[in-house]
Scaffold this active site. Structure first.
Site, PDB file in Angstrom:
ATOM      1  N   GLU A 192      55.795  67.427 -74.281  1.00  0.00           N
ATOM      2  CA  GLU A 192      56.332  66.315 -75.049  1.00  0.00           C
ATOM      3  C   GLU A 192      55.883  66.603 -76.477  1.00  0.00           C
ATOM      4  OE1 GLU A 192      58.275  63.811 -74.242  1.00  0.00           O
ATOM      5  OE2 GLU A 192      58.394  64.393 -72.143  1.00  0.00           O
ATOM      6  N   THR A 203      49.671  73.860 -81.783  1.00  0.00           N
ATOM      7  CA  THR A 203      50.126  73.309 -83.061  1.00  0.00           C
ATOM      8  C   THR A 203      48.986  73.182 -84.063  1.00  0.00           C
ATOM      9  OG1 THR A 203      50.972  71.267 -84.059  1.00  0.00           O
ATOM     10  CG2 THR A 203      49.851  71.022 -81.972  1.00  0.00           C
ATOM     11  N   ASP A 204      49.336  73.212 -85.339  1.00  0.00           N
ATOM     12  CA  ASP A 204      48.306  72.991 -86.367  1.00  0.00           C
ATOM     13  C   ASP A 204      47.762  71.569 -86.332  1.00  0.00           C
ATOM     14  OD1 ASP A 204      50.556  71.699 -87.424  1.00  0.00           O
ATOM     15  OD2 ASP A 204      50.567  72.780 -89.329  1.00  0.00           O
ATOM     16  N   GLU A 205      48.505  70.651 -85.672  1.00  0.00           N
ATOM     17  CA  GLU A 205      48.054  69.250 -85.660  1.00  0.00           C
ATOM     18  C   GLU A 205      46.729  69.064 -84.926  1.00  0.00           C
ATOM     19  OE1 GLU A 205      50.916  66.213 -84.944  1.00  0.00           O
ATOM     20  OE2 GLU A 205      52.475  67.258 -86.052  1.00  0.00           O
ATOM     21  N   TYR A 224      49.651  62.670 -79.364  1.00  0.00           N
ATOM     22  CA  TYR A 224      50.268  63.996 -79.185  1.00  0.00           C
ATOM     23  C   TYR A 224      49.269  65.110 -79.492  1.00  0.00           C
ATOM     24  CZ  TYR A 224      52.726  68.247 -80.663  1.00  0.00           C
ATOM     25  OH  TYR A 224      53.109  69.553 -80.844  1.00  0.00           O
ATOM     26  N   LYS A 248      47.551  68.115 -77.144  1.00  0.00           N
ATOM     27  CA  LYS A 248      47.651  69.566 -77.396  1.00  0.00           C
ATOM     28  C   LYS A 248      46.260  70.183 -77.548  1.00  0.00           C
ATOM     29  CE  LYS A 248      51.003  71.665 -77.932  1.00  0.00           C
ATOM     30  NZ  LYS A 248      51.880  72.365 -76.957  1.00  0.00           N
ATOM     31  N   ASN A 271      57.367  65.502 -97.955  1.00  0.00           N
ATOM     32  CA  ASN A 271      58.540  65.016 -97.212  1.00  0.00           C
ATOM     33  C   ASN A 271      59.665  64.552 -98.148  1.00  0.00           C
ATOM     34  OD1 ASN A 271      57.146  65.451 -94.850  1.00  0.00           O
ATOM     35  ND2 ASN A 271      56.457  63.331 -94.654  1.00  0.00           N
TER      36      ASN A 271
HETATM   37  P1  NAD Z   1      61.031  70.243 -77.709  1.00  0.00           P
HETATM   38  O1  NAD Z   1      60.634  68.826 -77.516  1.00  0.00           O
HETATM   39  O2  NAD Z   1      62.267  70.561 -78.486  1.00  0.00           O
HETATM   40  O3  NAD Z   1      61.191  70.956 -76.292  1.00  0.00           O
HETATM   41  C1  NAD Z   1      60.298  70.767 -75.244  1.00  0.00           C
HETATM   42  C2  NAD Z   1      60.917  71.352 -73.983  1.00  0.00           C
HETATM   43  O4  NAD Z   1      59.961  71.186 -72.917  1.00  0.00           O
HETATM   44  C3  NAD Z   1      62.198  70.639 -73.540  1.00  0.00           C
HETATM   45  O5  NAD Z   1      63.161  71.595 -73.156  1.00  0.00           O
HETATM   46  C4  NAD Z   1      61.763  69.803 -72.347  1.00  0.00           C
HETATM   47  O6  NAD Z   1      62.794  69.584 -71.393  1.00  0.00           O
HETATM   48  C5  NAD Z   1      60.643  70.667 -71.777  1.00  0.00           C
HETATM   49  N1  NAD Z   1      59.675  69.883 -70.985  1.00  0.00           N
HETATM   50  C6  NAD Z   1      59.069  68.726 -71.346  1.00  0.00           C
HETATM   51  N2  NAD Z   1      58.264  68.294 -70.354  1.00  0.00           N
HETATM   52  C7  NAD Z   1      58.343  69.221 -69.369  1.00  0.00           C
HETATM   53  C8  NAD Z   1      57.713  69.363 -68.089  1.00  0.00           C
HETATM   54  N3  NAD Z   1      56.857  68.432 -67.644  1.00  0.00           N
HETATM   55  N4  NAD Z   1      58.007  70.428 -67.335  1.00  0.00           N
HETATM   56  C9  NAD Z   1      58.892  71.375 -67.781  1.00  0.00           C
HETATM   57  N5  NAD Z   1      59.522  71.285 -68.976  1.00  0.00           N
HETATM   58  C10 NAD Z   1      59.244  70.230 -69.763  1.00  0.00           C
HETATM   59  O7  NAD Z   1      59.755  70.950 -78.347  1.00  0.00           O
HETATM   60  P2  NAD Z   1      59.676  72.132 -79.412  1.00  0.00           P
HETATM   61  O8  NAD Z   1      59.764  71.563 -80.773  1.00  0.00           O
HETATM   62  O9  NAD Z   1      60.601  73.210 -78.988  1.00  0.00           O
HETATM   63  O10 NAD Z   1      58.158  72.591 -79.191  1.00  0.00           O
HETATM   64  C11 NAD Z   1      57.840  73.592 -78.237  1.00  0.00           C
HETATM   65  C12 NAD Z   1      56.338  73.785 -78.207  1.00  0.00           C
HETATM   66  O11 NAD Z   1      55.882  74.166 -79.501  1.00  0.00           O
HETATM   67  C13 NAD Z   1      55.558  72.518 -77.860  1.00  0.00           C
HETATM   68  O12 NAD Z   1      54.488  72.880 -77.030  1.00  0.00           O
HETATM   69  C14 NAD Z   1      55.057  71.994 -79.205  1.00  0.00           C
HETATM   70  O13 NAD Z   1      53.846  71.281 -79.041  1.00  0.00           O
HETATM   71  C15 NAD Z   1      54.864  73.289 -79.964  1.00  0.00           C
HETATM   72  N6  NAD Z   1      55.015  73.219 -81.421  1.00  0.00           N
HETATM   73  C16 NAD Z   1      56.133  72.676 -81.978  1.00  0.00           C
HETATM   74  C17 NAD Z   1      56.310  72.678 -83.374  1.00  0.00           C
HETATM   75  C18 NAD Z   1      57.533  72.107 -84.035  1.00  0.00           C
HETATM   76  O14 NAD Z   1      57.560  72.028 -85.267  1.00  0.00           O
HETATM   77  N7  NAD Z   1      58.579  71.726 -83.309  1.00  0.00           N
HETATM   78  C19 NAD Z   1      55.294  73.246 -84.184  1.00  0.00           C
HETATM   79  C20 NAD Z   1      54.150  73.758 -83.575  1.00  0.00           C
HETATM   80  C21 NAD Z   1      54.036  73.763 -82.191  1.00  0.00           C
HETATM   81  O1  DAU Z   2      52.804  70.542 -87.408  1.00  0.00           O
HETATM   82  C1  DAU Z   2      53.413  70.928 -86.211  1.00  0.00           C
HETATM   83  C2  DAU Z   2      54.082  69.721 -85.579  1.00  0.00           C
HETATM   84  O2  DAU Z   2      55.218  69.438 -86.366  1.00  0.00           O
HETATM   85  C3  DAU Z   2      54.458  69.938 -84.118  1.00  0.00           C
HETATM   86  O3  DAU Z   2      53.303  70.123 -83.360  1.00  0.00           O
HETATM   87  C4  DAU Z   2      55.239  68.738 -83.576  1.00  0.00           C
HETATM   88  O4  DAU Z   2      55.692  69.008 -82.258  1.00  0.00           O
HETATM   89  C5  DAU Z   2      56.440  68.511 -84.476  1.00  0.00           C
HETATM   90  O5  DAU Z   2      57.134  67.356 -84.046  1.00  0.00           O
HETATM   91  C6  DAU Z   2      55.998  68.342 -85.934  1.00  0.00           C
HETATM   92  O6  DAU Z   2      55.248  67.115 -86.102  1.00  0.00           O
HETATM   93  P1  DAU Z   2      55.444  66.181 -87.389  1.00  0.00           P
HETATM   94  O7  DAU Z   2      55.007  64.820 -87.061  1.00  0.00           O
HETATM   95  O8  DAU Z   2      54.866  66.823 -88.599  1.00  0.00           O
HETATM   96  O9  DAU Z   2      57.054  66.301 -87.523  1.00  0.00           O
HETATM   97  P2  DAU Z   2      58.192  65.196 -87.787  1.00  0.00           P
HETATM   98  O10 DAU Z   2      59.468  65.944 -87.975  1.00  0.00           O
HETATM   99  O11 DAU Z   2      58.165  64.088 -86.802  1.00  0.00           O
HETATM  100  O12 DAU Z   2      57.748  64.588 -89.185  1.00  0.00           O
HETATM  101  C7  DAU Z   2      57.559  65.426 -90.319  1.00  0.00           C
HETATM  102  C8  DAU Z   2      57.079  64.535 -91.450  1.00  0.00           C
HETATM  103  O13 DAU Z   2      58.150  63.655 -91.847  1.00  0.00           O
HETATM  104  C9  DAU Z   2      55.923  63.624 -91.080  1.00  0.00           C
HETATM  105  O14 DAU Z   2      55.053  63.502 -92.182  1.00  0.00           O
HETATM  106  C10 DAU Z   2      56.582  62.279 -90.779  1.00  0.00           C
HETATM  107  C11 DAU Z   2      57.785  62.279 -91.710  1.00  0.00           C
HETATM  108  N1  DAU Z   2      58.976  61.551 -91.223  1.00  0.00           N
HETATM  109  C12 DAU Z   2      59.455  61.875 -89.997  1.00  0.00           C
HETATM  110  C13 DAU Z   2      60.568  61.234 -89.472  1.00  0.00           C
HETATM  111  C14 DAU Z   2      61.095  61.577 -88.100  1.00  0.00           C
HETATM  112  C15 DAU Z   2      59.606  60.603 -92.024  1.00  0.00           C
HETATM  113  O15 DAU Z   2      59.178  60.327 -93.159  1.00  0.00           O
HETATM  114  N2  DAU Z   2      60.706  59.971 -91.517  1.00  0.00           N
HETATM  115  C16 DAU Z   2      61.214  60.219 -90.277  1.00  0.00           C
HETATM  116  O16 DAU Z   2      62.215  59.568 -89.861  1.00  0.00           O
END
Ligand code: NAD
Ligand code: DAU
Length: 351
Positions: free
Chosen positions: A85, A140-142, A165, A169, A264
């Protein structure tokens, strides 16, 4: 030949990764285990769905029996765990599923790998590692928490997660580390900054703003919009994980970032400018609870040890991403289900 279990491969980053790796490594087999939550979309994989070295399995990483059967049936040699998630706002509303999937699900995968690979002697560990037998945790960096105006996250920065979240992680990272220390499981942990690019679910900042701008809706900026993220194109993230898969030193953590810090509000204004829309569409709304102020990744370890670096220039990457969303409006229509809209209303109505 490796048999690689990719979890969460129907999501944003996992699908970009599979589209890249399945074609690049025809000698390896890729098994995509995905539960297809709201964020999982098989349309993301249409380019590879008929490749002979690619198999999709619908299921939950928390399902012990299923995971064990996949390890046995396909003789899994490598795990790359993307399944999670992933949306911070959802974790603030409902932490429960985050702890289950992100922590317990990771533990199920670790346990299956440990039992299958039986690596508790250092000889076996060395051989396994040379043969790419390893568990890669995509983190993640978070997990590092938030920065003030100075400094960057290195791999030595203490974990200090602030949202449900990021706690989930960080907990998974600690479990992965423990399986390395205790059972000698070969592992890497990657900690990446914010990704952008094609196939990102439109709940995240960049695709949400693109879609709202296109639909003539307000663009909801949280708080003062001065929070900073370090943006990385998803395809650069994929090449970094490929490097870690092939060359990462077992037991090591690698930070991955784009050297690209942006506030942002500046991203939102840039999107409006590229689309020729008015900044009147911007609406400042109530801030996210516990909103992290700034993230910035120090990339020097992966750059010097594995010779990886990001290739995208942000403005070009953003233009391509906007173009992708313009060309693929049906993709967005298909995933904007009733559920997503209910979630959207709960999150933004009366904000
Ligand atoms: P996403 O939400 O787009 O995709 C997550 C996928 O995992 C989906 O296909 C979902 O169906 C699947 N999934 C969720 N729960 C599951 C379960 N219990 N069993 C099997 N599959 C399941 O996420 P994303 O943005 O592609 O992120 C992928 C990974 O990278 C995550 O672990 C996230 O924490 C990490 N990450 C994301 C970002 C970002 O900016 N999006 C940055 C750093 C790290
Ligand atoms: O840093 C890595 C992370 O980046 C990943 O681990 C997460 O899975 C990914 O969702 C992302 O997290 P953020 O919270 O940084 O991403 P998000 O796109 O939700 O938001 C980016 C920034 O924009 C954050 O400061 C919140 C702001 N924001 C976001 C939304 C959705 C807004 O101002 N308005 C919005 O509607």
């Amino acid at each position: 030949m490796s048999n690689i279990l990719v979890t969460g491969g129907a999501g944003f980053i996992g699908s970009n990764f599979l589209n890249y790796m399945v074609k690049k490594y025809p000698e390896n087999n890729f098994y995509n285990l995905d539960k297809l939550t709201y964020a999982g979309n098989l349309e993301n994989l249409s380019l590879i769905e008929n490749e002979t070295n690619y198999t999709f399995i619908k299921g939950d990483i928390q399902d012990n029996k299923l995971v064990k059967s996949i390890f046995d049936k396909y003789d899994i040699t490598t795990v790359i765990n993307f399944a999670a998630e992933s949306h911070v706002d959802r974790s603030i509303e409902n932490p429960d599923i985050f702890l289950k999937t992100n922590i317990l699900g990771t533990q199920v995968l670790l346990e299956a790998a440990k039992n299958k690979w039986e690596l508790n002697s250092s000889d076996k560990y060395d051989t396994a590692y040379k043969n790419n037998v390893k568990f890669i945790q995509v983190s993640t960096d978070e997990v590092y928490g938030t920065l003030g105006s100075d400094g960057m996250f290195t791999e030595a920065t203490p974990l200090n997660p602030n949202s449900p979240y990021s706690v989930s992680k960080a907990s998974a990272d600690l479990l992965v580390r423990a399986y390395n220390e205790t059972y000698k499981l070969p592992i890497n942990i990657t900690r990446c900054s914010n990704n952008y690019g094609p196939h990102q679910f439109p709940e995240k900042l960049i695709p949400l703003m693109i879609n709202n701008a296109l639909e003539g809706k307000k663009l909801p900026v949280y708080g003062d919009g001065q929070q900073i993220r370090d943006w990385l194109h998803v395809k650069d993230h994929c090449t970094a994980i490929d490097k870690v898969y092939n060359e990462g030193i077992s037991g090591e953590v690698y930070n991955i970032g784009g050297n690209n810090e942006k506030a942002n509000i500046d991203i939102v204004k840039l999107i409006l400018k590229k689309l020729g829309k008015s900044s009147d569409q911007i609406e400042f709304v109530t801030d996210r609870l516990g909103h992290d102020r700034r993230y910035a990744i120090d990339n020097s370890k992966i750059t010097s040890d594995l010779k990886w670096e990001p290739s995208y220039v942000f403005e070009t990457g953003l233009e391509e991403t906007i173009q992708w969303y313009l060309n693929n409006q049906n993709w967005t229509k298909h995933i904007v289900t009733g559920d997503y809209m209910n979630y959207y209303k709960a999150m933004y109505n009366n904000r």
